[in-house]
Design an enzyme around this catalytic site. Structure first.
Site, short mmCIF file in Angstrom:
data_model
loop_
_atom_site.label_atom_id
_atom_site.label_comp_id
_atom_site.label_asym_id
_atom_site.label_seq_id
_atom_site.Cartn_x
_atom_site.Cartn_y
_atom_site.Cartn_z
N HIS A 143 -4.97 -48.12 -14.41
CA HIS A 143 -5.26 -47.91 -13.00
C HIS A 143 -6.74 -48.08 -12.77
CE1 HIS A 143 -1.23 -46.51 -12.32
NE2 HIS A 143 -1.34 -45.82 -13.43
N LEU A 144 -7.06 -48.69 -11.66
CA LEU A 144 -8.47 -48.87 -11.29
C LEU A 144 -9.12 -47.52 -11.00
CD1 LEU A 144 -7.32 -51.69 -9.03
CD2 LEU A 144 -9.24 -52.10 -10.57
N SER A 145 -8.42 -46.73 -10.20
CA SER A 145 -8.97 -45.42 -9.82
C SER A 145 -8.50 -44.36 -10.81
CB SER A 145 -8.49 -45.06 -8.41
OG SER A 145 -7.06 -44.93 -8.39
N ASP A 147 12.73 -48.65 -16.52
CA ASP A 147 13.90 -49.05 -17.30
C ASP A 147 13.68 -50.41 -17.95
OD1 ASP A 147 15.42 -46.83 -16.81
OD2 ASP A 147 16.77 -47.77 -15.36
N TYR A 151 -11.47 -48.70 -5.34
CA TYR A 151 -10.96 -49.62 -6.37
C TYR A 151 -12.02 -50.53 -6.98
CZ TYR A 151 -6.49 -47.87 -4.74
OH TYR A 151 -5.44 -47.04 -4.42
N ARG A 185 -10.12 -54.67 -1.12
CA ARG A 185 -9.38 -53.50 -0.64
C ARG A 185 -10.15 -52.23 -1.02
NH1 ARG A 185 -3.99 -51.12 -3.71
NH2 ARG A 185 -3.90 -49.15 -2.59
N GLU A 214 -0.62 -48.90 -19.72
CA GLU A 214 -0.63 -48.66 -18.26
C GLU A 214 -2.09 -48.49 -17.83
OE1 GLU A 214 1.67 -45.20 -17.08
OE2 GLU A 214 0.48 -44.97 -15.25
N PRO A 273 2.08 -53.93 -6.14
CA PRO A 273 1.77 -54.09 -4.72
C PRO A 273 0.35 -53.68 -4.35
CG PRO A 273 3.23 -52.22 -5.09
CD PRO A 273 3.16 -52.96 -6.38
N ASN A 274 -0.19 -54.41 -3.40
CA ASN A 274 -1.52 -54.13 -2.82
C ASN A 274 -2.68 -54.37 -3.78
OD1 ASN A 274 -0.69 -53.21 -0.16
ND2 ASN A 274 0.25 -51.51 -1.26
N HIS A 299 4.48 -44.60 -9.43
CA HIS A 299 4.88 -43.23 -9.10
C HIS A 299 6.32 -43.14 -8.60
CE1 HIS A 299 0.57 -43.10 -9.32
NE2 HIS A 299 0.42 -43.79 -8.20
N ALA A 322 1.52 -48.49 -6.55
CA ALA A 322 2.29 -47.33 -6.11
C ALA A 322 3.66 -47.24 -6.79
CB ALA A 322 2.45 -47.36 -4.59
N ASN A 357 -0.54 -52.66 -14.21
CA ASN A 357 -0.91 -51.76 -13.13
C ASN A 357 0.16 -51.94 -12.06
OD1 ASN A 357 -1.93 -50.27 -11.05
ND2 ASN A 357 -3.95 -51.25 -11.01
N ARG A 371 -6.99 -37.79 -7.62
CA ARG A 371 -6.53 -38.12 -6.27
C ARG A 371 -5.33 -37.25 -5.88
NH1 ARG A 371 -6.03 -44.38 -5.75
NH2 ARG A 371 -6.06 -43.80 -3.53
N ARG A 410 0.12 -39.01 -6.97
CA ARG A 410 -0.32 -40.06 -7.91
C ARG A 410 -0.39 -39.55 -9.34
NH1 ARG A 410 -2.10 -44.11 -4.26
NH2 ARG A 410 -2.92 -43.16 -2.38
C1 DQA Z 1 -3.54 -47.69 -8.48
C2 DQA Z 1 -3.29 -46.22 -8.13
C3 DQA Z 1 -2.01 -46.08 -7.34
O1 DQA Z 1 -1.79 -44.70 -7.03
C4 DQA Z 1 -2.11 -46.84 -6.03
O2 DQA Z 1 -0.90 -46.75 -5.34
C5 DQA Z 1 -2.52 -48.26 -6.24
C6 DQA Z 1 -3.53 -48.57 -7.24
C7 DQA Z 1 -4.90 -47.90 -9.17
O3 DQA Z 1 -5.06 -48.95 -9.78
O4 DQA Z 1 -5.78 -47.06 -9.08
O5 DQA Z 1 -2.09 -49.17 -5.52
O6 DQA Z 1 -2.53 -48.11 -9.38
#
Ligand code: DQA
Length: 147
Positions: free
Chosen positions: A99-101, A86, A22, A17, A97, A9-10, A79, A76, A73, A106, A110
């Protein structure tokens, strides 16, 4: 080698964004970056969904198609989602796995990931390059396993 890059998501509007968190590059930059920096011969499939169930559908589809590896990725859901953890656990496709950030720099919520325990590894904090590094690590791993 077929690799699925799965985004939760997002993450559709990455690049637009919150670029201070990011980064400024969108997911559409990935195919050419991977071709340049990893290998032009990888067959990448990019998927994104804002829904937990649909992400699981994509993972099951990857299992049906015998995809070699996954870079995920989960946003959210990283977490919170026991369901995605599963699924990754039973389909047994090697995954990284990403993550951009840098999630560890943070908020504390997270810092917990349901996906890390069974991942080959975790890459966090390099913007879009987290994915490039994730694909590179997966490619290296799969080349060793397959040779
Ligand atoms: C994220 C980090 C997550 O905590 C956050 O909810 C995201 C992006 C990242 O790529 O840094 O949506 O996965």
């Amino acid at each position: 080698m077929d690799i699925l890059i799965l985004n939760g998501p997002n993450l559709k509007y990455i690049g637009q964004r919150e670029p201070h968190i990011y980064g400024e590059k969108g997911l559409d930059a990935l195919p050419s970056l991977v071709a340049q920096e990893v290998s032009p011969r990888l067959n990448l499939t990019l998927k994104q969904s804002n829904s937990e169930g649909e992400l699981i559908n994509y993972l099951e589809e990857a299992w049906e198609k015998k995809v070699s590896g996954i870079v995920i990725n989960a946003g959210a859901y990283t977490h919170t989602s026991i369901a995605i953890a599963d699924c990754l656990s039973w389909i047994k496709i090697p995954y990284v796995e990403v993550h951009l950030s840098n999630v560890y720099a943070r908020e504390e919520f997270r810092h917990k990931s349901y996906l890390s325990a069974k991942a080959l590894g975790v890459i966090s904090g390099f913007g879009i390059y987290s994915y490039v590094l994730g694909v590179k690590a997966l490619y290296h791993y799969l080349s060793q396993v397959e040779s």
